[in-house]
Design an enzyme around this catalytic site. Structure first.
Site, PDB file in Angstrom:
ATOM      1  N   LEU A  31       0.858  -0.894  -0.182  1.00 39.16           N
ATOM      2  CA  LEU A  31       0.363  -0.042   0.040  1.00 39.16           C
ATOM      3  C   LEU A  31       1.058   1.024  -0.308  1.00 39.16           C
ATOM      4  CD1 LEU A  31      -2.533  -1.114   3.333  1.00 39.16           C
ATOM      5  CD2 LEU A  31      -2.683  -1.273   0.606  1.00 39.16           C
ATOM      6  N   HIS A  35      -3.679   4.214  -2.382  1.00 43.41           N
ATOM      7  CA  HIS A  35      -4.412   3.612  -1.748  1.00 43.41           C
ATOM      8  C   HIS A  35      -5.528   4.114  -0.513  1.00 43.41           C
ATOM      9  CE1 HIS A  35      -1.294  -0.014  -3.457  1.00 43.41           C
ATOM     10  NE2 HIS A  35      -2.615  -0.120  -4.159  1.00 43.41           N
ATOM     11  N   GLN A 146      -8.583   6.631 -10.144  1.00 44.49           N
ATOM     12  CA  GLN A 146      -8.309   7.336 -11.592  1.00 44.49           C
ATOM     13  C   GLN A 146      -7.288   6.836 -12.276  1.00 44.49           C
ATOM     14  OE1 GLN A 146     -11.009   8.472 -13.357  1.00 44.49           O
ATOM     15  NE2 GLN A 146      -9.604   9.575 -15.575  1.00 44.49           N
ATOM     16  N   GLN A 151      -9.574   0.645 -15.914  1.00 40.62           N
ATOM     17  CA  GLN A 151     -10.461  -0.542 -14.778  1.00 40.62           C
ATOM     18  C   GLN A 151     -12.114   0.722 -14.406  1.00 40.62           C
ATOM     19  OE1 GLN A 151      -8.631  -2.469 -12.099  1.00 40.62           O
ATOM     20  NE2 GLN A 151      -8.396  -1.099 -10.973  1.00 40.62           N
ATOM     21  N   SER A 183       2.508   4.009  -7.019  1.00 42.41           N
ATOM     22  CA  SER A 183       2.206   2.704  -7.806  1.00 42.41           C
ATOM     23  C   SER A 183       3.115   1.564  -6.903  1.00 42.41           C
ATOM     24  CB  SER A 183       2.608   2.670  -9.021  1.00 42.41           C
ATOM     25  OG  SER A 183       1.768   1.329  -9.850  1.00 42.41           O
TER      26      SER A 183
HETATM   27  P1  AMP Z   1      -3.775  -1.759  -6.986  1.00 43.49           P
HETATM   28  O1  AMP Z   1      -2.986  -2.465  -5.974  1.00 43.49           O
HETATM   29  O2  AMP Z   1      -2.615  -2.108  -7.734  1.00 43.49           O
HETATM   30  O3  AMP Z   1      -4.650  -3.287  -7.869  1.00 43.49           O
HETATM   31  O4  AMP Z   1      -4.768  -0.444  -6.916  1.00 43.49           O
HETATM   32  C1  AMP Z   1      -5.812  -0.706  -5.504  1.00 43.49           C
HETATM   33  C2  AMP Z   1      -6.378   0.499  -5.990  1.00 43.49           C
HETATM   34  O5  AMP Z   1      -6.314   1.573  -5.805  1.00 43.49           O
HETATM   35  C3  AMP Z   1      -6.944   0.844  -7.205  1.00 43.49           C
HETATM   36  O6  AMP Z   1      -8.487   1.204  -7.533  1.00 43.49           O
HETATM   37  C4  AMP Z   1      -6.268   2.243  -8.091  1.00 43.49           C
HETATM   38  O7  AMP Z   1      -6.684   2.433  -9.379  1.00 43.49           O
HETATM   39  C5  AMP Z   1      -5.485   2.830  -6.482  1.00 43.49           C
HETATM   40  N1  AMP Z   1      -4.285   2.714  -7.633  1.00 43.49           N
HETATM   41  C6  AMP Z   1      -3.512   2.664  -7.367  1.00 43.49           C
HETATM   42  N2  AMP Z   1      -2.618   3.493  -7.246  1.00 43.49           N
HETATM   43  C7  AMP Z   1      -2.997   4.882  -7.315  1.00 43.49           C
HETATM   44  C8  AMP Z   1      -3.111   6.562  -6.795  1.00 43.49           C
HETATM   45  N3  AMP Z   1      -1.853   6.923  -7.929  1.00 43.49           N
HETATM   46  N4  AMP Z   1      -3.952   7.734  -6.785  1.00 43.49           N
HETATM   47  C9  AMP Z   1      -5.055   7.084  -6.592  1.00 43.49           C
HETATM   48  N5  AMP Z   1      -5.412   5.531  -6.249  1.00 43.49           N
HETATM   49  C10 AMP Z   1      -4.846   4.440  -7.058  1.00 43.49           C
END
Ligand code: AMP
Length: 284
Positions: A31, A35, A146, A151, A183
């Site tokens: 995280l 997140h 976003q 997705q 990310s």
């Molecule tokens: P993930 O763990 O990469 O699958 O992401 C889980 C959720 O967090 C997804 O809805 C992503 O779009 C969101 N997310 C990931 N990185 C960011 C970010 N930098 N800003 C906002 N939401 C994010």
């Protein structure tokens, strides 16, 4: 904070008091502030907040980084505890996909371009696991970033098509100081690649500012992004796109809004980012 890996226990907790609203934040863990921004929004808007941590094998192609995807459950749980999360669902792969599993969810058109063209089985994996998480937890609201623009389009389509009784809340992208979108995959970058990765945001901003100055030709917006990314020697462009924000089809002429997006490799690490530009946003 309840940390649970069994579906019956999740159901028990979820329905202990049916009058409470539940916010769900699905994640693959490792995280970061992106997140946590979703978690905070979910907490603010619901009586109870659930986070799932599941590195979903179905959304990785055999050539992709499933085995090396960064994981740190202990750290994730500390962060979620500090946020006051009520429930963390940490299923194993066999809990989600038992040996006789045979049903998938395919969202047809909007899964095909962009990330879908680069990763043909990806969105079937995403839609299937999110459908399962919605059925397991039955959240009132679900929170997505976003950052993963396609997705959000795919999942909103799924919710409409399959009549899921879940409000989809899309939250803004959280960025590092130099504009790089946060990310989990940023952890793969060498210090030089990390510095170079700011070029994604610069490329998107170049196109956005051209749009703000009246550029409406899709080709020119794509060209500007390509040129900016090509100024960075460590970057290998996968795609640039100026697409309709709803259908995700490439635009020749932008009328109302445009989703500007790009995917770029730095070594083996593939990063994505996007900006939603609209005449309405510009006027604000
Ligand atoms: P993930 O763990 O990469 O699958 O992401 C889980 C959720 O967090 C997804 O809805 C992503 O779009 C969101 N997310 C990931 N990185 C960011 C970010 N930098 N800003 C906002 N939401 C994010």
């Amino acid at each position: 904070m309840n940390v649970i890996d069994s579906i019956p226990e999740i159901r028990q907790l979820r329905w202990a008091d049916p009058t409470l609203s539940w916010g769900l934040v699905p994640t693959m863990g490792y995280l970061h502030e992106g997140h946590l921004a979703l978690v905070r929004r979910a907490k603010a808007e619901n009586d109870q907040t659930a986070v799932t941590i599941f590195v979903n094998p179905a959304q990785f192609a055999p050539t992709e980084d499933l085995s090396t995807y960064p994981r740190d459950l202990a750290r994730d749980l500390t962060l979620l505890q500090a946020e006051g999360v009520d429930l963390v669902f940490t299923p194993t792969a066999t809990t989600i996909y038992p040996p006789d599993f045979q049903t998938t969810v395919t969202v047809q058109q909007v899964s095909q371009p962009l990330e879908g063209a680069a990763r043909p089985t990806h969105f079937q994996g995403v839609a299937t696991v999110v459908a399962k998480l919605f059925n397991i937890l039955q959240p009132t609201r679900a929170y997505f970033g976003q950052k993963d623009a396609q997705q959000t389009v795919v999942l909103r389509q799924m919710v409409r098509d399959l009549n899921f009784n879940v409000a989809m809340i899309i939250c803004p992208t959280i960025r590092e100081a130099d504009g790089l979108a946060m990310s989990s995959r940023n952890a793969y970058l060498s210090p030089e690649q990390r510095q170079a990765a700011a070029v994604l945001r610069r490329a998107l901003l170049a196109a956005q500012s051209a749009y703000a100055q009246g550029e409406r030709r899709g080709d020119h917006l794509r060209q500007l992004m390509t040129e900016t990314i090509n100024t960075e020697p460590l970057a290998r462009l996968d795609y640039v796109s100026a697409a309709d924000p709803e259908t995700l089809q490439e635009l020749t002429d932008v009328e109302e809004g445009v989703l500007l997006s790009t995917a770029v490799f730095f070594g083996k690490t593939r990063l994505i980012d996007n900006i939603l530009a609209s005449a309405y946003e510009m006027a604000k």
